[in-house]
Design a protein around this motif. Sequence first.
Motif, PDB file in Angstrom:
ATOM      1  N   MET A   6       6.495 -16.287  -5.359  1.00 21.88           N
ATOM      2  CA  MET A   6       6.080 -15.046  -4.714  1.00 21.88           C
ATOM      3  C   MET A   6       6.677 -15.043  -3.301  1.00 21.88           C
ATOM      4  O   MET A   6       6.668 -16.067  -2.627  1.00 21.88           O
ATOM      5  N   ILE A   7       7.193 -13.910  -2.878  1.00 21.48           N
ATOM      6  CA  ILE A   7       7.712 -13.812  -1.524  1.00 21.48           C
ATOM      7  C   ILE A   7       7.015 -12.666  -0.804  1.00 21.48           C
ATOM      8  O   ILE A   7       6.624 -11.668  -1.421  1.00 21.48           O
ATOM      9  N   TYR A   8       6.864 -12.833   0.488  1.00 20.79           N
ATOM     10  CA  TYR A   8       6.202 -11.821   1.303  1.00 20.79           C
ATOM     11  C   TYR A   8       7.227 -10.834   1.835  1.00 20.79           C
ATOM     12  O   TYR A   8       8.261 -11.223   2.376  1.00 20.79           O
ATOM     13  N   VAL A  64       5.474  -1.232  -1.720  1.00 17.69           N
ATOM     14  CA  VAL A  64       5.534  -2.595  -1.185  1.00 17.69           C
ATOM     15  C   VAL A  64       6.521  -2.668  -0.022  1.00 17.69           C
ATOM     16  O   VAL A  64       6.308  -3.406   0.934  1.00 17.69           O
ATOM     17  N   GLY A  97       3.699  -6.591   1.347  1.00 16.37           N
ATOM     18  CA  GLY A  97       2.954  -7.256   0.279  1.00 16.37           C
ATOM     19  C   GLY A  97       3.776  -8.383  -0.315  1.00 16.37           C
ATOM     20  O   GLY A  97       4.853  -8.716   0.167  1.00 16.37           O
ATOM     21  N   TYR A  98       3.222  -8.963  -1.370  1.00 16.25           N
ATOM     22  CA  TYR A  98       3.880 -10.072  -2.054  1.00 16.25           C
ATOM     23  C   TYR A  98       4.496  -9.584  -3.356  1.00 16.25           C
ATOM     24  O   TYR A  98       3.900  -8.778  -4.074  1.00 16.25           O
ATOM     25  N   ILE A  99       5.687 -10.054  -3.638  1.00 15.22           N
ATOM     26  CA  ILE A  99       6.346  -9.711  -4.893  1.00 15.22           C
ATOM     27  C   ILE A  99       6.917 -10.972  -5.523  1.00 15.22           C
ATOM     28  O   ILE A  99       7.135 -11.981  -4.863  1.00 15.22           O
ATOM     29  N   GLN A 100       7.146 -10.867  -6.810  1.00 18.11           N
ATOM     30  CA  GLN A 100       7.845 -11.914  -7.534  1.00 18.11           C
ATOM     31  C   GLN A 100       9.070 -11.242  -8.123  1.00 18.11           C
ATOM     32  O   GLN A 100       8.949 -10.388  -9.009  1.00 18.11           O
TER      33      GLN A 100
END
Length: 131
Positions: A89-91, A74, A79-82
């Motif tokens: 969710m953040i990019y 990532v 990508g997006y993660i939490q």
Amino acid sequence: ADLKEVALDMSKPMMEAVDRVMYTETTSFNWPRDPKNRDIIDSGTLRASARIYLKQNPITPVWRFVYNVPYANVIYYGGYIQAYGQGPMIYIPARPWVEIGVSPVSRYNFPAFPWQQLFEEKIAKYPTFSK
């Protein structure tokens, strides 16, 4: 000496070039939080997990860079993660430091990797190739 020895000899300067990209303060990677002009190293765990492997093909060597932490992809591809499975969710923008570090052309204001010059220097160390 054979091509594999030359290729192995090239591995260290390649990893050093990749590290320079990781440690360079830049806005090129669109870091999502302040400070925007920074390197991509937080704790150093990702960098410390780096390994470079050489696969010897009949004609051409192939180097494979591997980062053994769960979040490496990532960080590299974006990508997006939490965070910790909680909150919004953040990019995370892509930061392809390996691709940039060993690119034969200048990218994101980083200099091109000197493939030909390095290969000629390394191969000159082996008399069987330099004749």
